[in-house]
Design a protein around this motif. Sequence first.
Motif, PDB file in Angstrom:
ATOM      1  N   ILE A   1      10.572  18.902 -19.378  1.00 23.38           N
ATOM      2  CA  ILE A   1      10.305  17.475 -19.044  1.00 23.38           C
ATOM      3  C   ILE A   1      11.570  16.795 -18.747  1.00 23.38           C
ATOM      4  CG2 ILE A   1       9.675  15.179 -20.207  1.00 23.38           C
ATOM      5  CD1 ILE A   1       7.831  16.737 -22.019  1.00 23.38           C
ATOM      6  N   ILE A   2      12.918  16.871 -19.509  1.00 23.83           N
ATOM      7  CA  ILE A   2      13.864  16.476 -18.856  1.00 23.83           C
ATOM      8  C   ILE A   2      14.314  16.792 -17.340  1.00 23.83           C
ATOM      9  CG2 ILE A   2      16.519  16.444 -19.122  1.00 23.83           C
ATOM     10  CD1 ILE A   2      15.981  16.447 -21.987  1.00 23.83           C
ATOM     11  N   VAL A   3      14.065  18.142 -16.995  1.00 26.12           N
ATOM     12  CA  VAL A   3      14.413  18.504 -15.728  1.00 26.12           C
ATOM     13  C   VAL A   3      13.423  17.798 -14.609  1.00 26.12           C
ATOM     14  CG1 VAL A   3      14.306  20.429 -14.296  1.00 26.12           C
ATOM     15  CG2 VAL A   3      15.357  20.848 -16.531  1.00 26.12           C
ATOM     16  N   VAL A   4      12.161  17.755 -14.994  1.00 30.44           N
ATOM     17  CA  VAL A   4      11.095  17.267 -13.948  1.00 30.44           C
ATOM     18  C   VAL A   4      11.516  15.802 -13.823  1.00 30.44           C
ATOM     19  CG1 VAL A   4       8.875  16.799 -13.618  1.00 30.44           C
ATOM     20  CG2 VAL A   4       9.462  18.809 -14.416  1.00 30.44           C
ATOM     21  N   GLN A   5      11.876  15.178 -15.028  1.00 31.46           N
ATOM     22  CA  GLN A   5      11.910  13.625 -14.998  1.00 31.46           C
ATOM     23  C   GLN A   5      13.126  13.298 -14.095  1.00 31.46           C
ATOM     24  OE1 GLN A   5       9.830  11.406 -15.694  1.00 31.46           O
ATOM     25  NE2 GLN A   5       8.492  12.278 -16.476  1.00 31.46           N
ATOM     26  N   GLN A   6      14.303  14.456 -14.261  1.00 35.75           N
ATOM     27  CA  GLN A   6      15.250  13.888 -13.714  1.00 35.75           C
ATOM     28  C   GLN A   6      15.195  14.211 -12.110  1.00 35.75           C
ATOM     29  OE1 GLN A   6      18.550  12.802 -14.588  1.00 35.75           O
ATOM     30  NE2 GLN A   6      17.442  12.347 -16.495  1.00 35.75           N
ATOM     31  N   LEU A   7      14.476  15.046 -11.759  1.00 40.66           N
ATOM     32  CA  LEU A   7      14.176  15.468 -10.535  1.00 40.66           C
ATOM     33  C   LEU A   7      13.335  14.235  -9.841  1.00 40.66           C
ATOM     34  CD1 LEU A   7      13.552  19.325 -10.381  1.00 40.66           C
ATOM     35  CD2 LEU A   7      15.357  18.302  -9.355  1.00 40.66           C
ATOM     36  N   GLU A   8      12.227  13.849 -10.561  1.00 40.91           N
ATOM     37  CA  GLU A   8      11.424  12.915 -10.140  1.00 40.91           C
ATOM     38  C   GLU A   8      12.276  11.537  -9.909  1.00 40.91           C
ATOM     39  OE1 GLU A   8       9.923   8.982 -11.113  1.00 40.91           O
ATOM     40  OE2 GLU A   8       9.754  10.601 -12.917  1.00 40.91           O
ATOM     41  N   GLY A   9      13.071  11.412 -10.931  1.00 43.02           N
ATOM     42  CA  GLY A   9      13.578   9.758 -10.782  1.00 43.02           C
ATOM     43  C   GLY A   9      14.944   9.657  -9.831  1.00 43.02           C
ATOM     44  N   ASN A  10      15.443  10.899  -9.544  1.00 42.55           N
ATOM     45  CA  ASN A  10      16.706  10.885  -8.743  1.00 42.55           C
ATOM     46  C   ASN A  10      16.705  11.514  -7.356  1.00 42.55           C
ATOM     47  OD1 ASN A  10      18.668   9.774 -10.910  1.00 42.55           O
ATOM     48  ND2 ASN A  10      18.186  11.828 -11.787  1.00 42.55           N
TER      49      ASN A  10
ATOM     50  N   GLY B   1       0.884  -1.214   0.032  1.00 45.75           N
ATOM     51  CA  GLY B   1      -0.018   0.161  -0.231  1.00 45.75           C
ATOM     52  C   GLY B   1       0.976   1.313   0.053  1.00 45.75           C
ATOM     53  N   SER B   2       1.978   1.386   0.835  1.00 48.35           N
ATOM     54  CA  SER B   2       2.678   2.350   0.698  1.00 48.35           C
ATOM     55  C   SER B   2       3.600   2.569  -0.629  1.00 48.35           C
ATOM     56  CB  SER B   2       3.925   2.295   1.917  1.00 48.35           C
ATOM     57  OG  SER B   2       3.396   2.164   3.150  1.00 48.35           O
ATOM     58  N   PHE B   3       3.802   1.656  -1.216  1.00 47.90           N
ATOM     59  CA  PHE B   3       4.454   1.628  -2.552  1.00 47.90           C
ATOM     60  C   PHE B   3       3.508   2.311  -3.664  1.00 47.90           C
ATOM     61  CE2 PHE B   3       4.570  -0.325  -6.948  1.00 47.90           C
ATOM     62  CZ  PHE B   3       5.773   0.285  -7.220  1.00 47.90           C
ATOM     63  N   VAL B   4       2.286   1.917  -3.497  1.00 47.13           N
ATOM     64  CA  VAL B   4       1.233   2.211  -4.616  1.00 47.13           C
ATOM     65  C   VAL B   4       1.016   3.709  -4.173  1.00 47.13           C
ATOM     66  CG1 VAL B   4      -1.127   2.023  -5.464  1.00 47.13           C
ATOM     67  CG2 VAL B   4       0.172  -0.041  -4.841  1.00 47.13           C
ATOM     68  N   ARG B   5       0.578   4.080  -3.126  1.00 46.86           N
ATOM     69  CA  ARG B   5       0.410   5.463  -2.752  1.00 46.86           C
ATOM     70  C   ARG B   5       1.565   6.472  -2.892  1.00 46.86           C
ATOM     71  NH1 ARG B   5      -2.138   2.912   1.729  1.00 46.86           N
ATOM     72  NH2 ARG B   5      -0.187   2.725   2.894  1.00 46.86           N
ATOM     73  N   SER B   6       2.822   6.276  -2.778  1.00 49.54           N
ATOM     74  CA  SER B   6       3.869   6.730  -3.243  1.00 49.54           C
ATOM     75  C   SER B   6       4.037   6.899  -4.599  1.00 49.54           C
ATOM     76  CB  SER B   6       5.203   6.213  -2.654  1.00 49.54           C
ATOM     77  OG  SER B   6       5.517   4.862  -2.993  1.00 49.54           O
ATOM     78  N   GLN B   7       3.680   6.002  -5.328  1.00 45.92           N
ATOM     79  CA  GLN B   7       3.836   5.974  -6.895  1.00 45.92           C
ATOM     80  C   GLN B   7       3.109   7.168  -7.264  1.00 45.92           C
ATOM     81  OE1 GLN B   7       6.274   4.356  -7.921  1.00 45.92           O
ATOM     82  NE2 GLN B   7       6.489   4.953 -10.077  1.00 45.92           N
ATOM     83  N   ALA B   8       1.765   6.922  -6.811  1.00 43.14           N
ATOM     84  CA  ALA B   8       0.732   7.853  -6.994  1.00 43.14           C
ATOM     85  C   ALA B   8       1.078   9.299  -7.013  1.00 43.14           C
ATOM     86  CB  ALA B   8      -0.594   7.404  -6.560  1.00 43.14           C
ATOM     87  N   PHE B   9       1.556   9.448  -5.838  1.00 47.83           N
ATOM     88  CA  PHE B   9       2.032  10.769  -5.334  1.00 47.83           C
ATOM     89  C   PHE B   9       3.014  11.427  -6.180  1.00 47.83           C
ATOM     90  CE2 PHE B   9       4.417  13.765  -2.699  1.00 47.83           C
ATOM     91  CZ  PHE B   9       3.567  14.929  -2.539  1.00 47.83           C
ATOM     92  N   VAL B  10       4.023  10.465  -6.561  1.00 46.03           N
ATOM     93  CA  VAL B  10       5.154  10.769  -7.613  1.00 46.03           C
ATOM     94  C   VAL B  10       4.377  11.251  -8.898  1.00 46.03           C
ATOM     95  CG1 VAL B  10       7.065  10.067  -8.868  1.00 46.03           C
ATOM     96  CG2 VAL B  10       7.012   9.700  -6.644  1.00 46.03           C
TER      97      VAL B  10
END
Length: 369
Positions: free
Chosen positions: A287-296, A213-222
């Motif tokens: 998109i590159i900036v947001v994706q880099q911030l999101e992924g890293n 449940g924590s994984f799914v909720r965190s993924q939805a928040f991301v």
Amino acid sequence: MSDTLSSDKTASALRTSARVSAELLLVLVAAAVALWLLGRMWSVIWPLIVALFLTTLTWPLAAFLRRHGWRPALAASAVTLLFLVAATGVVALIAVPVASQSGELGDGVVKGVQQLREWAAGPPLNIGDAQIAGAFDAAVERVQNSVGSAVSTVVTGVSTVFSGLVTAILALFLMFFFLKDGPRFLPWLARQLPGRLATDVPVVAARGWETLGSFVRSQAFVGLLDAVFIGLGLWIVGVPLVLPLAVLTFVSAFVPIVGALFAGLVAVLIALVSNGLTDALIVLAIIIVVQQLEGNVFQPMIQSRGLGLHAAVILLAVTLGASLAGVVGSLLAVPAAALIAVVWNYLREQLVEPSPGTETDHSTTGAPS
């Protein structure tokens, strides 16, 4: 005498090493057999995994309805129907605006192709119309020569779509039954297992449920963070279809790597055909900036807090999962690592402080009720 003792210690060490090596070999063989069986049963296991993800996402609402006097079957039915309505609404938010502006986008694509042709005809390329026509004819001939492979590709695509539809329907039915009968599972499991397993396995299952449940909720928040920041950037630049693109970004966040690439490619393409090359490059940079911030930054931090894993462990798990099983592996890597951590932490607790009273208390925490 010392030589005899030294030889005895060496022989004992060799025997111990041989025994440990044999045990590790047995573990590896057992893991290989388990993975082989998993692959053979994947058509059943994959809908089950999807259903578990959907259940953890919708369970809080079902539990709220049950606490307020709704019968389990009625609560599960209402939540399932609401989920279908929400999924249909997401599709509508993406499809309807795109369909309403399809003519404008089609004209933009034609203009973009024409601009690209004019650019190619000028310096430094200086590609003439005859060369472009020759390349086009060569491409058409190549396509005609590969009709057989194209047909097989289409058949494969149709079978993939059909398989995905069957998986979605089966996962939806399983979600309904999980929402309806989920709280009965742990007591039933405890009755089926002998001895100490009747306590240990339900405790681990309950903690695993919390972790999932924590994984799914965190993924939805991301995904929500991605959708908000990218949608805001598209709105500032003036790209059309901001809301459908934001919704697409949120939905695609649940499919690591490929989902982000797909959503970003669609946004850049729409910016290119509607606003021109400059705005398309600006959108690509956003998109590159947001994706880099999101992924890293965002995703490792959020998931490490919710799952009890270090951010570096999450990054390594996603990398390993992607290298072993592609997109599906990257999607399942983080919850699999978190579940392994749950089992390991429970084993460590039992080895350090085996307390039956503590086990009984933990058996009720985290279980759906």
